[in-house]
Write an enzyme that holds these catalytic residues in place. Structure first.
Site, PDB file in Angstrom:
ATOM      1  N   LYS A   1      -3.618 -14.715   5.306  1.00  0.00           N
ATOM      2  CA  LYS A   1      -2.425 -15.542   5.053  1.00  0.00           C
ATOM      3  C   LYS A   1      -1.473 -15.478   6.257  1.00  0.00           C
ATOM      4  CE  LYS A   1       1.223 -12.556   4.384  1.00  0.00           C
ATOM      5  NZ  LYS A   1       1.532 -11.911   5.523  1.00  0.00           N
TER       6      LYS A   1
ATOM      7  N   ASP B   1       1.222  -8.287  -1.895  1.00  0.00           N
ATOM      8  CA  ASP B   1       0.614  -9.554  -1.451  1.00  0.00           C
ATOM      9  C   ASP B   1      -0.684  -9.884  -2.195  1.00  0.00           C
ATOM     10  OD1 ASP B   1       2.581  -9.986   0.415  1.00  0.00           O
ATOM     11  OD2 ASP B   1       1.408  -9.279   2.131  1.00  0.00           O
TER      12      ASP B   1
HETATM   13  P1  ATP Z   1       0.480  -7.439   5.173  1.00  0.00           P
HETATM   14  O1  ATP Z   1       0.511  -8.759   5.877  1.00  0.00           O
HETATM   15  O2  ATP Z   1       0.111  -7.526   3.712  1.00  0.00           O
HETATM   16  O3  ATP Z   1       1.671  -6.557   5.464  1.00  0.00           O
HETATM   17  P2  ATP Z   1      -1.202  -6.461   7.254  1.00  0.00           P
HETATM   18  O4  ATP Z   1      -2.074  -7.622   7.604  1.00  0.00           O
HETATM   19  O5  ATP Z   1      -0.028  -6.227   8.134  1.00  0.00           O
HETATM   20  O6  ATP Z   1      -0.755  -6.623   5.764  1.00  0.00           O
HETATM   21  P3  ATP Z   1      -3.525  -4.840   6.747  1.00  0.00           P
HETATM   22  O7  ATP Z   1      -4.527  -5.565   7.569  1.00  0.00           O
HETATM   23  O8  ATP Z   1      -3.626  -5.003   5.285  1.00  0.00           O
HETATM   24  O9  ATP Z   1      -2.041  -5.130   7.243  1.00  0.00           O
HETATM   25  O10 ATP Z   1      -3.642  -3.293   7.157  1.00  0.00           O
HETATM   26  C1  ATP Z   1      -2.659  -2.328   6.880  1.00  0.00           C
HETATM   27  C2  ATP Z   1      -3.318  -0.931   6.864  1.00  0.00           C
HETATM   28  O11 ATP Z   1      -4.104  -0.804   5.676  1.00  0.00           O
HETATM   29  C3  ATP Z   1      -4.289  -0.700   8.009  1.00  0.00           C
HETATM   30  O12 ATP Z   1      -3.663   0.003   9.048  1.00  0.00           O
HETATM   31  C4  ATP Z   1      -5.427   0.111   7.385  1.00  0.00           C
HETATM   32  O13 ATP Z   1      -5.367   1.466   7.750  1.00  0.00           O
HETATM   33  C5  ATP Z   1      -5.241   0.021   5.874  1.00  0.00           C
HETATM   34  N1  ATP Z   1      -6.387  -0.598   5.154  1.00  0.00           N
HETATM   35  C6  ATP Z   1      -6.952  -0.146   4.036  1.00  0.00           C
HETATM   36  N2  ATP Z   1      -7.918  -0.962   3.605  1.00  0.00           N
HETATM   37  C7  ATP Z   1      -7.974  -1.993   4.463  1.00  0.00           C
HETATM   38  C8  ATP Z   1      -8.767  -3.164   4.537  1.00  0.00           C
HETATM   39  N3  ATP Z   1      -9.710  -3.462   3.628  1.00  0.00           N
HETATM   40  N4  ATP Z   1      -8.532  -4.009   5.561  1.00  0.00           N
HETATM   41  C9  ATP Z   1      -7.550  -3.745   6.457  1.00  0.00           C
HETATM   42  N5  ATP Z   1      -6.805  -2.648   6.448  1.00  0.00           N
HETATM   43  C10 ATP Z   1      -6.988  -1.764   5.455  1.00  0.00           C
END
Ligand code: ATP
Length: 300
Positions: free
Chosen positions: A11, A143
């Site tokens: 997203k 989210d």
């Molecule tokens: P948001 O936009 O919801 O804040 P994000 O895109 O910034 O999320 P994610 O990619 O969800 O962040 O990753 C955040 C942390 O979650 C990562 O640093 C990782 O250690 C942990 N994590 C646990 N499971 C997953 C997964 N399936 N995919 C990605 N990261 C994961």
């Protein structure tokens, strides 16, 4: 059914405003969220116990150091949660093909969790509706409900109160993410230290445009806003450079997504978007970049 494969779309936030804080410290948002055609693929097979294989070779910069391949992975936690809820004592084999850059403001983890909830619902024929899946999902992350419903939505509360909206008109989206770490916690802390100023309700304006079917690329671009970008771009000026690069190369609008560091640009011409990507890759060869599109709700 013995196995299923689910696409887990990333997203972006077309708008992101913070409207307050809950007593427990969670920030209250007002954000138009939009799925894009960058996705992980989650394969699920019935098994005796839960296991997870992480396949990350698509140039997204996801490695086992960043994304855990065990019980700490949110996909694993989602499997545990829904199997327990359904009273199922057996497990599931999860094969996670990771293409979405992690910790990038693209809800990469949340969308994997959503895909696991939807996939296990099918695999085990649980018959849970979307609202039931969302009620489970919000326990894993704010989210996750949006990632379950998908498409385009106004998100309020901590991001879990959703008003589903029609998708914007077709556009070419250039997504670009530098190989750098941005701490979501630090971004919110820096935001909290700022003096809150009055600002236009661009989320409300975009919501109206979407409802009226008049959300072409230029109209969407005129509504882009992200209050967190104000702090992240000061902490990491290169994010602003990327945004400026996109605008100079023909984007009608460009913005950081979520708490960053991903930046997206909206183009009306796919060739221009592709050219901009190639030029930017010359300046930042280690970055992740791709041209993608908006995804409509319900696309599998
Ligand atoms: P948001 O936009 O919801 O804040 P994000 O895109 O910034 O999320 P994610 O990619 O969800 O962040 O990753 C955040 C942390 O979650 C990562 O640093 C990782 O250690 C942990 N994590 C646990 N499971 C997953 C997964 N399936 N995919 C990605 N990261 C994961």
């Amino acid at each position: 059914m013995e196995e299923v494969s689910v696409k887990a779309y990333a997203k972006i936030n077309l708008t992101l405003d913070i409207t307050g804080r809950r007593e427990d410290g969670y920030h209250l948002l007002r954000s138009i969220m939009q799925q894009i055609s960058v996705f992980d693929t989650v394969e699920l097979k019935k098994a005796d116990k839960i296991s997870l294989e992480l396949i990350a070779d698509g140039g997204s910069g996801c490695s086992h150091e960043v994304v855990p391949a065990d019980g700490r992975n949110i996909a694993w936690k989602a499997a545990e949660l829904i199997l327990k809820e359904a009273g199922i004592s057996s497990g599931v084999e999860i094969i996670l093909h990771k293409n979405i850059p992690a910790a990038a403001g693209l809800a990469g983890g949340s969308t994997d969790a959503a895909a696991v909830l939807k996939g296990i619902n099918k695999l085990y024929g649980l018959g849970y509706d979307a609202d039931k899946l969302c009620a489970l999902g919000v326990r894993l992350g704010a989210d996750v409900p949006f990632c379950i419903k998908g498409g385009t939505a106004m998100a309020e509360g901590i991001g879990d109160k959703l008003g589903i909206l029609p998708a914007p008109d077709k556009a070419e989206i250039l997504l670009f993410k530098l190989p750098m770490e941005v701490s979501t916690k630090e971004v919110y802390q820096a935001y909290d230290a700022l003096e809150v100023t009055q600002r236009e309700d661009k989320s409300g304006r975009l919501e109206e445009l979407l409802k009226n079917g008049s959300a072409g690329p230029a109209a969407v671009a005129s509504c882009l806003m992200n209050v967190l970008a104000e702090v992240t771009e000061v902490q990491h000026p290169v994010i602003k450079d990327i945004r400026t690069d996109m605008l100079e190369q023909g984007a009608v609008g460009a913005l950081m997504s979520g708490s960053g560091p991903s930046v997206f640009g909206i183009f009306t011409d796919g060739n221009k978007a592709q050219e901009a990507l190639e030029n930017m890759k010359k300046s930042y060869p280690d970055a992740f970049g791709t041209v993608c599109s908006f995804v409509n709700g319900g696309e599998e």
